[in-house]
Design a protein around this motif. Structure first.
Motif, PDB file in Angstrom:
ATOM      1  N   VAL A  47       6.426   2.528  -4.977  1.00 35.60           N
ATOM      2  CA  VAL A  47       6.066   3.121  -3.683  1.00 35.60           C
ATOM      3  C   VAL A  47       6.099   2.056  -2.588  1.00 35.60           C
ATOM      4  O   VAL A  47       6.613   2.301  -1.487  1.00 35.60           O
ATOM      5  CB  VAL A  47       4.682   3.809  -3.760  1.00 35.60           C
ATOM      6  CG1 VAL A  47       4.130   4.116  -2.386  1.00 35.60           C
ATOM      7  CG2 VAL A  47       4.774   5.076  -4.593  1.00 35.60           C
ATOM      8  N   THR A  48       5.579   0.880  -2.885  1.00 30.16           N
ATOM      9  CA  THR A  48       5.580  -0.190  -1.890  1.00 30.16           C
ATOM     10  C   THR A  48       6.999  -0.626  -1.556  1.00 30.16           C
ATOM     11  O   THR A  48       7.361  -0.765  -0.379  1.00 30.16           O
ATOM     12  CB  THR A  48       4.753  -1.393  -2.382  1.00 30.16           C
ATOM     13  OG1 THR A  48       3.447  -0.932  -2.743  1.00 30.16           O
ATOM     14  CG2 THR A  48       4.626  -2.445  -1.311  1.00 30.16           C
ATOM     15  N   MET A  49       7.819  -0.851  -2.583  1.00 30.07           N
ATOM     16  CA  MET A  49       9.207  -1.266  -2.334  1.00 30.07           C
ATOM     17  C   MET A  49       9.968  -0.211  -1.534  1.00 30.07           C
ATOM     18  O   MET A  49      10.673  -0.544  -0.572  1.00 30.07           O
ATOM     19  CB  MET A  49       9.936  -1.529  -3.655  1.00 30.07           C
ATOM     20  CG  MET A  49       9.556  -2.814  -4.324  1.00 30.07           C
ATOM     21  SD  MET A  49      10.543  -3.156  -5.796  1.00 30.07           S
ATOM     22  CE  MET A  49       9.849  -2.027  -6.986  1.00 30.07           C
ATOM     23  N   LEU A  50       9.832   1.044  -1.913  1.00 31.35           N
ATOM     24  CA  LEU A  50      10.553   2.104  -1.208  1.00 31.35           C
ATOM     25  C   LEU A  50      10.041   2.302   0.214  1.00 31.35           C
ATOM     26  O   LEU A  50      10.828   2.605   1.119  1.00 31.35           O
ATOM     27  CB  LEU A  50      10.474   3.408  -1.998  1.00 31.35           C
ATOM     28  CG  LEU A  50      11.245   3.404  -3.319  1.00 31.35           C
ATOM     29  CD1 LEU A  50      10.991   4.690  -4.096  1.00 31.35           C
ATOM     30  CD2 LEU A  50      12.735   3.197  -3.087  1.00 31.35           C
ATOM     31  N   GLY A  54      12.314   1.869   3.388  1.00 33.75           N
ATOM     32  CA  GLY A  54      12.377   2.937   4.394  1.00 33.75           C
ATOM     33  C   GLY A  54      12.141   2.408   5.794  1.00 33.75           C
ATOM     34  O   GLY A  54      12.819   2.824   6.750  1.00 33.75           O
ATOM     35  N   ILE A  55      11.184   1.491   5.938  1.00 35.90           N
ATOM     36  CA  ILE A  55      10.944   0.874   7.247  1.00 35.90           C
ATOM     37  C   ILE A  55      12.179   0.100   7.685  1.00 35.90           C
ATOM     38  O   ILE A  55      12.586   0.165   8.855  1.00 35.90           O
ATOM     39  CB  ILE A  55       9.696  -0.031   7.205  1.00 35.90           C
ATOM     40  CG1 ILE A  55       8.434   0.811   7.041  1.00 35.90           C
ATOM     41  CG2 ILE A  55       9.600  -0.872   8.480  1.00 35.90           C
ATOM     42  CD1 ILE A  55       7.172   0.012   6.793  1.00 35.90           C
ATOM     43  N   VAL A  59      14.143   0.908  11.093  1.00 33.27           N
ATOM     44  CA  VAL A  59      14.275  -0.109  12.138  1.00 33.27           C
ATOM     45  C   VAL A  59      15.749  -0.365  12.440  1.00 33.27           C
ATOM     46  O   VAL A  59      16.142  -0.523  13.596  1.00 33.27           O
ATOM     47  CB  VAL A  59      13.548  -1.416  11.716  1.00 33.27           C
ATOM     48  CG1 VAL A  59      13.911  -2.572  12.627  1.00 33.27           C
ATOM     49  CG2 VAL A  59      12.046  -1.199  11.714  1.00 33.27           C
ATOM     50  N   ALA A  60      16.589  -0.389  11.408  1.00 33.02           N
ATOM     51  CA  ALA A  60      18.015  -0.655  11.608  1.00 33.02           C
ATOM     52  C   ALA A  60      18.745   0.540  12.211  1.00 33.02           C
ATOM     53  O   ALA A  60      19.768   0.361  12.882  1.00 33.02           O
ATOM     54  CB  ALA A  60      18.670  -1.032  10.283  1.00 33.02           C
ATOM     55  N   PHE A  79      12.537  -6.923   6.706  1.00 35.28           N
ATOM     56  CA  PHE A  79      11.953  -5.908   5.828  1.00 35.28           C
ATOM     57  C   PHE A  79      12.758  -5.774   4.535  1.00 35.28           C
ATOM     58  O   PHE A  79      12.190  -5.609   3.454  1.00 35.28           O
ATOM     59  CB  PHE A  79      11.858  -4.560   6.542  1.00 35.28           C
ATOM     60  CG  PHE A  79      10.747  -4.496   7.541  1.00 35.28           C
ATOM     61  CD1 PHE A  79       9.427  -4.431   7.130  1.00 35.28           C
ATOM     62  CD2 PHE A  79      11.014  -4.508   8.895  1.00 35.28           C
ATOM     63  CE1 PHE A  79       8.392  -4.379   8.043  1.00 35.28           C
ATOM     64  CE2 PHE A  79       9.984  -4.453   9.825  1.00 35.28           C
ATOM     65  CZ  PHE A  79       8.676  -4.384   9.400  1.00 35.28           C
ATOM     66  N   LEU A  80      14.061  -5.849   4.656  1.00 35.65           N
ATOM     67  CA  LEU A  80      14.909  -5.779   3.465  1.00 35.65           C
ATOM     68  C   LEU A  80      14.627  -6.967   2.545  1.00 35.65           C
ATOM     69  O   LEU A  80      14.539  -6.804   1.321  1.00 35.65           O
ATOM     70  CB  LEU A  80      16.386  -5.740   3.862  1.00 35.65           C
ATOM     71  CG  LEU A  80      17.375  -5.554   2.726  1.00 35.65           C
ATOM     72  CD1 LEU A  80      17.125  -4.245   1.996  1.00 35.65           C
ATOM     73  CD2 LEU A  80      18.802  -5.600   3.256  1.00 35.65           C
TER      74      LEU A  80
END
Length: 196
Positions: A47-50, A54-55, A59-60, A79-80
């Motif tokens: 969940v944290t990684m996804l 997603g952020i 943002v991109a 973020f990536l």
């Protein structure tokens, strides 16, 4: 998992001549606690990684569609990078699980290790996720690169403040009690093995 239930099974084992049946019930409870710890740990990691991924995509996507604020590509890269760091840590943890044996004590040790890993990940991932948020917030404030609505800026700031508080609360209220129960069970098991 409540330690009193483990203790009750253990106490019955001490009195009962059918030790194997009671040991099987205890093993089943330990297995159930271990599976729950594994599920909680994996769910938190994914969940944290996804979420961070997603952020990064969100943002991109803005400069891609609106053709302005190209600095957001750098923010998305931050973020990536955070999501990749989390994925690498997840893979390392998964490989480390193989070192535990399949005995009852080994299962208890593995469950304890998973719970300790979850507590550590709650702290670690919190800061891995917050670092790009703080950096992008500072860049936007210092260079006034984006004129976002006030509610969005306040939501961003609230997320940065509430994330560590929430992670600490989860660790304190959910993970630590389970960890204490499993450590007490391990001590009971080791004490029982020494007396046999």
């Amino acid at each position: 998992m409540d330690f009193s239930r483990f203790q009750m099974i253990w106490d019955e084992q001490e009195k009962d001549s059918l030790f194997a049946i009671d040991r099987a019930a205890l093993s089943e409870l330990v297995g159930k606690a271990g599976r729950k710890a594994r599920l909680d740990l994996r769910a938190f990691e994914y969940v944290t990684m996804l979420s961070i991924l997603g952020i990064a995509i969100a943002v991109a996507s803005e400069p891609f569609f609106e053709k302005h604020e190209y600095f957001q590509y750098y923010e998305a890269a931050l973020f990536l990078a955070a999501a990749v760091a989390m994925f690498v840590r997840h893979r390392q943890r998964a490989r480390e699980e193989a070192r535990f044996d399949t005995s009852l004590c080994g299962e208890v040790d593995l469950t304890i290790w998973r719970l300790e890993s979850l507590a550590m990940r709650l702290r670690e991932y919190c800061w891995i996720a917050l670092t790009p948020m703080i950096l992008t917030g500072l860049v936007r404030i210092v260079f006034q690169l984006a004129s976002k609505p006030l509610w969005l800026q306040l939501a961003w700031a609230a997320l940065m403040v509430l994330t560590p508080i929430g992670m600490h609360k989860i660790a304190r209220e959910k993970v630590q009690p389970q960890l204490r129960s499993m450590k007490a069970l391990r001590e009971t098991l080791r004490g029982g093995e020494a007396s046999q």
